[in-house]
Design an enzyme around this catalytic site. Structure first.
Site, PDB file in Angstrom:
ATOM      1  N   ASP A 261      99.303  56.426  92.613  1.00 31.52           N
ATOM      2  CA  ASP A 261      98.162  57.346  92.613  1.00 31.52           C
ATOM      3  C   ASP A 261      97.102  56.850  91.636  1.00 31.52           C
ATOM      4  O   ASP A 261      97.427  56.115  90.690  1.00 31.52           O
ATOM      5  CB  ASP A 261      98.593  58.740  92.139  1.00 31.52           C
ATOM      6  CG  ASP A 261      99.670  59.326  93.011  1.00 31.52           C
ATOM      7  OD1 ASP A 261      99.802  58.895  94.161  1.00 31.52           O
ATOM      8  OD2 ASP A 261     100.394  60.208  92.509  1.00 31.52           O
TER       9      ASP A 261
HETATM   10  N1  URA Z   1     105.104  59.314  92.571  1.00 33.74           N
HETATM   11  C1  URA Z   1     103.936  59.946  92.339  1.00 33.74           C
HETATM   12  O1  URA Z   1     103.864  61.168  92.333  1.00 33.74           O
HETATM   13  N2  URA Z   1     102.847  59.177  92.136  1.00 33.74           N
HETATM   14  C2  URA Z   1     102.879  57.812  92.091  1.00 33.74           C
HETATM   15  O2  URA Z   1     101.854  57.176  91.865  1.00 33.74           O
HETATM   16  C3  URA Z   1     104.112  57.196  92.317  1.00 33.74           C
HETATM   17  C4  URA Z   1     105.215  57.962  92.562  1.00 33.74           C
END
Ligand code: URA
Length: 239
Positions: free
Chosen positions: A106
């Site tokens: 993310d």
């Molecule tokens: N899980 C999440 O919530 N975000 C990420 O970036 C990776 C795994």
């Protein structure tokens, strides 16, 4: 590999564009003009590559494997919407290379992000079949306890799924920090698992991907090629 394919793998353009460069005597390998696209080339033997007299820093192998310590506020996408792309962290001469992230992080998540042009490797590292483990450090808004960790291990049903997902391992580093290992890579998985169990992630960092551990010397935003040993260990883990 063939010269034409080699030039394409270097990100020097489409098949047609690379063929044009070859046909117009623009390509010199180790100081020698090469004008047969079908002629064989050993990427490991390329010491210099010039295009129309200009030196190009050749990527030393047809496939490359990079680890980036992803900073916050970058999107794992070639077409970012709200933040710059992680691919903008690479120098200009690499922009035309087919670079793919091995799973997404993310925008706000930091840490290990593998980048490669090896589709099979990418598939294996991200396919649930091969169960490549990913370790995350998740900082929580409110304190957690062992019961909370057990709920994550027991499994949660994410709303768009018909099967539960379990954390392979959960360790409470301190009441506000979880070390959590998962073997899938579903959308926002860690945040959604934690939310399902009633808490909120305020900061998320990926510490490992398979056998690869985040390197303390690699600062946020920095990247490097994997060493041969690191690559072999990763390949063996998803063989
Ligand atoms: N899980 C999440 O919530 N975000 C990420 O970036 C990776 C795994």
């Amino acid at each position: 590999m063939q010269l034409l394919k080699y030039l394409q793998a270097q990100g020097l353009g489409s098949r047609k564009q690379c063929q044009w460069l070859i046909d117009n005597d623009c390509v010199a390998v180790n100081g020698e003009i090469r004008n047969d696209g079908k002629s064989e080339i050993d990427p490991a033997e390329v010491r210099t590559l010039h295009i129309d007299g200009e030196a190009v820093q050749a990527v030393p192998q047809p496939y490359f494997y990079i680890v980036l310590n992803k900073p916050a506020d970058y999107e794992t996408s070639h077409k970012p919407r709200d933040y710059p792309s992680v691919f903008s962290l690479f120098p200009d001469h690499m922009r035309n290379i087919d670079m793919q992230a091995v799973g997404r992080l993310d925008a706000g998540t930091t840490g290990v992000l593998l980048i490669t042009n090896d589709g099979q490797f990418n598939h294996r590292m991200t396919s649930p079949k091969y169960k490549a483990a990913k370790l995350y450090r998740a900082d929580l808004k409110h304190p957690a306890d062992e019961t909370f960790c057990q709920s994550l291990k027991n499994g949660v049903l994410l709303h768009d799924d018909d099967e539960t997902v379990q954390a392979a391992e959960v360790v409470l580093e301190n009441p506000h920090t979880l070390l959590l290992t998962i073997t899938e890579g579903k959308y926002h998985q860690v945040k959604r698992m934690v939310a399902y169990c009633g808490k909120e992630v305020v900061d998320l960092q990926r510490l490992t991907m398979g056998t690869l551990v985040l390197d303390e010397n690699l600062k946020r935003g920095e990247w490097r090629r994997l060493t041969q040993e690191e690559l072999e260990a990763l390949l063996a883990s998803v063989a």
